[in-house]
Design a protein around this motif. Structure first.
Motif, PDB file in Angstrom:
ATOM      1  N   TYR A  48     -35.348  22.717  46.107  1.00 24.54           N
ATOM      2  CA  TYR A  48     -35.214  21.390  45.496  1.00 24.54           C
ATOM      3  C   TYR A  48     -35.992  21.341  44.185  1.00 24.54           C
ATOM      4  CZ  TYR A  48     -36.119  16.478  44.565  1.00 24.54           C
ATOM      5  OH  TYR A  48     -36.239  15.261  43.953  1.00 24.54           O
ATOM      6  N   TYR A  52     -34.779  20.858  40.499  1.00 22.98           N
ATOM      7  CA  TYR A  52     -35.322  19.791  39.656  1.00 22.98           C
ATOM      8  C   TYR A  52     -35.844  20.362  38.348  1.00 22.98           C
ATOM      9  CZ  TYR A  52     -38.312  16.104  37.890  1.00 22.98           C
ATOM     10  OH  TYR A  52     -38.894  15.167  37.075  1.00 22.98           O
ATOM     11  N   GLY A  56     -32.848  18.704  37.027  1.00 22.76           N
ATOM     12  CA  GLY A  56     -33.333  17.333  37.204  1.00 22.76           C
ATOM     13  C   GLY A  56     -34.370  16.931  36.194  1.00 22.76           C
ATOM     14  N   SER A  57     -35.262  17.833  35.841  1.00 17.37           N
ATOM     15  CA  SER A  57     -36.316  17.466  34.898  1.00 17.37           C
ATOM     16  C   SER A  57     -35.724  17.144  33.535  1.00 17.37           C
ATOM     17  CB  SER A  57     -37.350  18.579  34.785  1.00 17.37           C
ATOM     18  OG  SER A  57     -36.769  19.748  34.244  1.00 17.37           O
ATOM     19  N   THR A  59     -32.685  15.867  32.991  1.00 19.63           N
ATOM     20  CA  THR A  59     -32.055  14.536  33.066  1.00 19.63           C
ATOM     21  C   THR A  59     -33.133  13.459  33.125  1.00 19.63           C
ATOM     22  OG1 THR A  59     -31.887  14.659  35.479  1.00 19.63           O
ATOM     23  CG2 THR A  59     -29.970  15.379  34.206  1.00 19.63           C
ATOM     24  N   GLN A  60     -34.231  13.732  33.852  1.00 20.84           N
ATOM     25  CA  GLN A  60     -35.328  12.768  33.917  1.00 20.84           C
ATOM     26  C   GLN A  60     -35.956  12.600  32.536  1.00 20.84           C
ATOM     27  OE1 GLN A  60     -36.180  10.834  36.439  1.00 20.84           O
ATOM     28  NE2 GLN A  60     -34.559  11.716  37.695  1.00 20.84           N
TER      29      GLN A  60
END
Length: 175
Positions: A48, A52, A56-57, A59-60
């Protein structure tokens, strides 16, 4: 010499030893299974966080940048709105002050008229006589001013005539 009891005891010890070994083996297997489960959970967590980190990071980070941009826009809008309302408030206060002064001036001008409406006849007659007397005073003051001017003119004319008479006597003493 080994007796039956010794053999049985030895067998019981061996069986007990075997039972203990089996129990130990079962405990070890359950610990292995538990460790495998924890390892599986940790692998899932690692996967996960790797996901991320890789996707994910970013997009964050994009979301954070967009939110920061939105916050800046909201702050700018708030600043503009605050400035607009501050200027509007200032203009409204000035307009209110002008209106109050205008109303006070009008009230001052209308106050005597309003007061006169509620006076009795004797007071009204005194006010009318006072107004008439003020008008008469202006007329008399104008007449006095005119008379003073004509007196000054006559005095200047008289002084001029006396001066001519004295000059004439000085030049001709027989006159």
């Amino acid at each position: 010499v080994v007796t039956r009891d010794d053999v049985e005891e030895s067998l019981k010890a061996v069986w007990q030893y075997e039972k203990d070994k089996e129990q130990l083996l079962k405990d070890m297997q359950s610990q292995v299974e538990e460790t495998e489960q924890r390892l599986s959970v940790k692998k899932d967590e690692r996967d996960y966080w790797l996901e991320y980190k890789n996707v994910g990071s970013k997009t964050q980070a994009n979301k954070i940048m967009n939110l920061e941009k939105d916050i800046k826009e909201v702050k700018d809008d708030l600043h503009r709105a605050t400035e607009y309302y501050r200027n509007t408030l200032k203009a409204m206060k000035e307009e209110n002050d002008r209106q109050v002064l205008k109303h006070m001036k009008l009230s001052k001008e209308q106050a005597p008229e309003n007061a006169v409406r509620y006076l009795d006849r004797n007071s009204l007659r005194e006010i009318e006589e006072n107004e008439w007397l003020k008008a008469e005073i202006k007329i008399y003051q104008k007449e006095v001013s005119d008379l003073k001017a004509s007196i000054q003119h006559l005095e200047e004319e008289n002084i001029s005539l006396v001066t001519k008479l004295i000059d004439g006597r000085l030049q001709d003493p027989s006159v």
